[in-house]
Scaffold this motif. Sequence first.
Motif, PDB file in Angstrom:
ATOM      1  N   ARG A 139       0.812  -1.220   0.000  1.00 38.26           N
ATOM      2  CA  ARG A 139       0.000   0.000   0.000  1.00 38.26           C
ATOM      3  C   ARG A 139       0.850   1.278   0.000  1.00 38.26           C
ATOM      4  NH1 ARG A 139      -2.503  -3.984   2.719  1.00 38.26           N
ATOM      5  NH2 ARG A 139      -4.769  -4.246   2.546  1.00 38.26           N
ATOM      6  N   PRO A 141       2.739   4.483  -1.020  1.00 42.13           N
ATOM      7  CA  PRO A 141       2.501   5.323  -2.203  1.00 42.13           C
ATOM      8  C   PRO A 141       3.684   5.390  -3.156  1.00 42.13           C
ATOM      9  CG  PRO A 141       2.815   6.682  -0.259  1.00 42.13           C
ATOM     10  CD  PRO A 141       2.729   5.273   0.225  1.00 42.13           C
ATOM     11  N   LEU A 165       2.322   6.553  -6.712  1.00 40.36           N
ATOM     12  CA  LEU A 165       0.944   7.017  -6.588  1.00 40.36           C
ATOM     13  C   LEU A 165       0.864   8.414  -7.180  1.00 40.36           C
ATOM     14  CD1 LEU A 165      -1.891   6.415  -5.334  1.00 40.36           C
ATOM     15  CD2 LEU A 165      -1.111   7.708  -3.340  1.00 40.36           C
ATOM     16  N   ASN A 167      -2.516  10.306  -7.797  1.00 43.44           N
ATOM     17  CA  ASN A 167      -3.605  11.108  -7.229  1.00 43.44           C
ATOM     18  C   ASN A 167      -3.919  12.305  -8.125  1.00 43.44           C
ATOM     19  OD1 ASN A 167      -5.474  12.413  -5.648  1.00 43.44           O
ATOM     20  ND2 ASN A 167      -4.330  12.159  -3.737  1.00 43.44           N
ATOM     21  N   THR A 226      -8.313   7.345  -8.590  1.00 41.62           N
ATOM     22  CA  THR A 226      -6.959   6.867  -8.340  1.00 41.62           C
ATOM     23  C   THR A 226      -6.197   6.744  -9.650  1.00 41.62           C
ATOM     24  OG1 THR A 226      -7.669   4.550  -8.459  1.00 41.62           O
ATOM     25  CG2 THR A 226      -7.643   5.587  -6.290  1.00 41.62           C
ATOM     26  N   GLN A 227      -4.930   7.041  -9.579  1.00 42.55           N
ATOM     27  CA  GLN A 227      -4.001   6.804 -10.683  1.00 42.55           C
ATOM     28  C   GLN A 227      -2.690   6.340 -10.083  1.00 42.55           C
ATOM     29  OE1 GLN A 227      -2.912  10.225 -13.034  1.00 42.55           O
ATOM     30  NE2 GLN A 227      -1.684   9.035 -14.476  1.00 42.55           N
ATOM     31  N   MET A 228      -2.154   5.288 -10.650  1.00 40.94           N
ATOM     32  CA  MET A 228      -0.882   4.756 -10.179  1.00 40.94           C
ATOM     33  C   MET A 228      -0.024   4.434 -11.385  1.00 40.94           C
ATOM     34  SD  MET A 228      -0.232   1.457  -7.719  1.00 40.94           S
ATOM     35  CE  MET A 228      -0.951   0.306  -8.905  1.00 40.94           C
ATOM     36  N   HIS A 322      -5.786   3.435 -13.882  1.00 38.72           N
ATOM     37  CA  HIS A 322      -6.762   4.463 -13.529  1.00 38.72           C
ATOM     38  C   HIS A 322      -8.053   3.828 -13.032  1.00 38.72           C
ATOM     39  CE1 HIS A 322      -4.459   7.599 -15.822  1.00 38.72           C
ATOM     40  NE2 HIS A 322      -4.036   6.513 -16.434  1.00 38.72           N
ATOM     41  N   PRO A 325     -12.170   6.569  -6.935  1.00 41.53           N
ATOM     42  CA  PRO A 325     -11.538   6.740  -5.629  1.00 41.53           C
ATOM     43  C   PRO A 325     -11.457   5.420  -4.868  1.00 41.53           C
ATOM     44  CG  PRO A 325     -13.076   8.530  -6.033  1.00 41.53           C
ATOM     45  CD  PRO A 325     -13.258   7.552  -7.159  1.00 41.53           C
ATOM     46  N   ALA A 326     -10.413   5.287  -4.080  1.00 41.26           N
ATOM     47  CA  ALA A 326     -10.144   4.019  -3.402  1.00 41.26           C
ATOM     48  C   ALA A 326     -11.296   3.572  -2.521  1.00 41.26           C
ATOM     49  CB  ALA A 326      -8.867   4.140  -2.578  1.00 41.26           C
ATOM     50  N   LEU A 350     -11.099  -0.869  -3.741  1.00 38.33           N
ATOM     51  CA  LEU A 350      -9.652  -1.055  -3.796  1.00 38.33           C
ATOM     52  C   LEU A 350      -9.146  -1.830  -2.585  1.00 38.33           C
ATOM     53  CD1 LEU A 350      -6.953  -0.528  -5.167  1.00 38.33           C
ATOM     54  CD2 LEU A 350      -6.859   1.683  -3.994  1.00 38.33           C
TER      55      LEU A 350
END
Length: 378
Positions: A139, A141, A165, A167, A226-228, A322, A325-326, A350
């Motif tokens: 988890r 970031p 992460l 965001n 969310t975007q990671m 993408h 929201p989590a 998530l």
Amino acid sequence: MAILGPAVDRQQQQQQLKPSTCNAPSSSDSCKEEELKGVRHLCERGITALPPRYALPPSDRPAPAAPRSIPVIDLARLRSTVPSERARELAALDAACRDLGFFQVVNHGVQSQGMLDVARRFFALPQEERARHMSPDIRAPVRYGTSFNQLNDGVLCWRDFLKLLCNPARLDEVVPSWPDNPADLRDVMSPYARANQTLFRELISAALEAMGIIGSGVLKELDSGTQMMMVNCFPACPEPELTLGMPPHSDYGFLTLLLQDQVNGLEVSDGEDWLLVDPLPGALVVNVGDHLEIFSNGRYKSVLHRVRVNSTRSRISVASLHSLPAERVIGPAPELLAEGTPRRYLDTDLATFLDYLSSAEGKHKTFLQSRRITFPPS
């Protein structure tokens, strides 16, 4: 063995450590510690054979896959003011998401200059510098790690990664937590992250339109979702026929946008065979994620894919994932459950995915199977 190009190889040769002793079968704590430092570290140690923990059982070893072109979506046509031209491209997008779940997008306008270069330079940093960002917490970031799910993988994967992460609603707040070495990493990767979010919104808006979901509030939620980014390095491997860069898995989000160099490695399952994706120069590869399959109530397909490695060339890729929201609970869109259409998936979020990932074995990560509703035979 070429890892990251001739200049880097010369530097590595100058700094070469003694060859690793973890080539032979061993379960020693020292070997496990070396392996968890990543495959770049093992290559820098001068290994000449695949360490045993990376060797797949014979039944799971990848067979050669033939290159295949996948659907191509032209954003210029999707943006066309000619209704018939736009309608054809929208239908092509819908078909790609329904049939294979993967496509390449061209004329997208995303400026990716420098992304692959700065990624290569990050993975070429000394191990001590890369290790500053290592964490066992999936988890975290910002996280430098190895394999797929390194603490639970029974067989390790030939891959190192940097997770960032993003965001989208507060990107400027998270960028200072990203690595500051190479010195231009933040300046290069943050505009790229923004451009990916913009492209994602355009693609998902078109997909929702194709499904008949018009005026949905989900677009506004995705803007603050969310975007990671997963920056991946798959070094040249001494015995690539025995291992994988990433195991068969599906992605958790709505859409994943993948930038890659011209080294083949991505393979997609069509349900029967593995297809080697032949990348188009300048294109981004896009795939449907688990959340979009659930949201579409199964209309769109989130399919298994994997990464092969080779013995001569390193492969670099950047995946941008993408979703909503989590904390947002995701289920089938109400518009798609009209007129008695049965719900085919349980709700998820998530946290549910991360809990599943932290407890699952590193083989065939089929999170969707845990969310599908099975119906008794009629």
